[in-house]
Design an enzyme around this catalytic site. Structure first.
Site, PDB file in Angstrom:
ATOM      1  N   LYS A  52       1.226  -1.124   0.052  1.00  0.00           N
ATOM      2  CA  LYS A  52       0.059   0.128  -0.160  1.00  0.00           C
ATOM      3  C   LYS A  52       0.938   1.169   0.026  1.00  0.00           C
ATOM      4  CE  LYS A  52      -3.513  -2.215   2.189  1.00  0.00           C
ATOM      5  NZ  LYS A  52      -4.654  -3.071   3.628  1.00  0.00           N
ATOM      6  N   GLN A  96      -4.745  -1.868  10.067  1.00  0.00           N
ATOM      7  CA  GLN A  96      -4.772  -3.019   9.433  1.00  0.00           C
ATOM      8  C   GLN A  96      -5.059  -4.073   9.977  1.00  0.00           C
ATOM      9  OE1 GLN A  96      -3.280  -3.376   6.157  1.00  0.00           O
ATOM     10  NE2 GLN A  96      -3.951  -5.345   6.324  1.00  0.00           N
ATOM     11  N   ASP A 119     -11.214   2.552   4.158  1.00  0.00           N
ATOM     12  CA  ASP A 119     -11.828   1.040   4.247  1.00  0.00           C
ATOM     13  C   ASP A 119     -13.195   1.156   4.340  1.00  0.00           C
ATOM     14  OD1 ASP A 119      -9.570  -0.370   3.953  1.00  0.00           O
ATOM     15  OD2 ASP A 119      -9.081  -1.076   5.832  1.00  0.00           O
TER      16      ASP A 119
END
Ligand code: ADP
Length: 287
Positions: A52, A96, A119
């Site tokens: 990422k 994460q 997200d």
């Protein structure tokens, strides 16, 4: 032979558009910012985060990776998220998962501001998705990337049978909501769907999305001829090589289109994350 849905090529296309938007934004003196919080030493997570970070850099997105030790407390993690909520340079925040077992993922998800929830896991954003809202708000990146993959091969969705195998928060649930919003008839199978019943559903699927983490769960006899199949699995074959939940080489003989592993959903997830970071940056810019 089936159409191979090439996630790498499609991700490059999406990234090109994102890059152009970043360039346009920079002319207005603004840089989109993405913060990634990584707690502990999970190996797979470290690799995802590196990918990422690398893509963000390539696209001119400001990215900060905040690495916290395994011993981080819930309070410390929430303080970190709140700090990022207030940081003007940050448009998107991603924590994460999985977090170490002593930390509460649900509370962390709810602490991220919905307008920085790149997200799309905050209940406000998830709720809008389930409402069928077509407005602009972040949606879970893997399912959103899959929608782009389905579009790329002109998969009809309206009135079609879509079967989602797996009901995780990250993939299966938001995936089913997106397909429902697109007017498909949606069935969700999961670990309590009996093994002998699963094929009854999957054989009926015009669109089959598989996200279970079970190597080659889906075999050729389980798919409908002419179906479109998306494989979200990141599994290991008996030789230890990266492979999917779908027996690709057998299934591709029967279906219209199928995505490979690797080179399918993975790169599209990252491209979607970058696109949504810029969406949020433009949204913040207008405020
Ligand atoms: P991901 O993050 O890729 O979605 P998870 O490991 O979080 O994967 O979730 C796996 C999902 O797969 C769960 O929702 C689980 O119910 C489902 N699942 C596991 N085994 C089976 C099975 N044999 N048949 C159908 N679904 C299954």
């Amino acid at each position: 032979m089936a159409i191979k849905i090439d996630g790498t090529a499609l991700a490059n296309q999406v990234n090109e558009t994102t890059l152009n938007r970043v360039v346009e934004m920079s002319k207005r003196g603004r840089v989109p910012g993405l913060a990634v919080v990584l707690v502990g030493n999970d190996h797979a997570s470290q690799i995802y985060v590196q990918n990422k970070e690398r893509t963000a850099k390539k696209l001119g997105i400001h990215s900060e990776v905040i690495r916290l030790p395994e011993s981080t407390t819930q309070r410390e993690l929430l303080d970190q998220v709140n700090e990022l909520n207030m940081a003007p340079a940050i448009d998107g925040i991603l924590v994460q998962f999985p977090l170490p077992a002593h930390l509460d993922e649900v509370e962390v998800t709810r602490t991220i501001l919905p307008e920085k929830d790149v997200d799309g896991f905050h209940p406000d954003n998830l709720g809008r998705l389930f409402e069928g809202d077509h407005g602009s708000f972040p949606v879970a990146c893997t399912p959103q990337g899959i929608m782009t993959m389905l579009e790329s091969v002109k998969t009809p969705l309206k009135g079609q049978n879509a079967v989602v195998v797996g009901r995780s928060k990250i993939v299966g649930r938001p995936m089913s909501a997106l397909l429902l919003r697109a007017d498909a008839t949606v069935t969700i199978a999961h670990r309590y769907t009996p093994a002998d019943v699963l094929p009854v559903y999957t054989r009926n699927a015009d669109i089959l999305i598989v996200a279970t983490g079970i190597y080659h769960l889906i075999t050729a006899d389980m798919v409908k001829p002419g179906a479109t199949v998306i494989d979200v699995g990141m599994d290991r074959d008996p030789d230890g090589k990266l492979a999917g939940d779908v027996d690709y080489f057998e299934v591709e003989k029967k279906v219209r289109a199928i995505s490979p592993v690797p080179g399918g959903v993975g790169p599209m997830t990252i491209a979607t994350l970058m696109k949504q970071t810029v969406d949020l940056a433009e949204w913040h810019e207008e405020r």
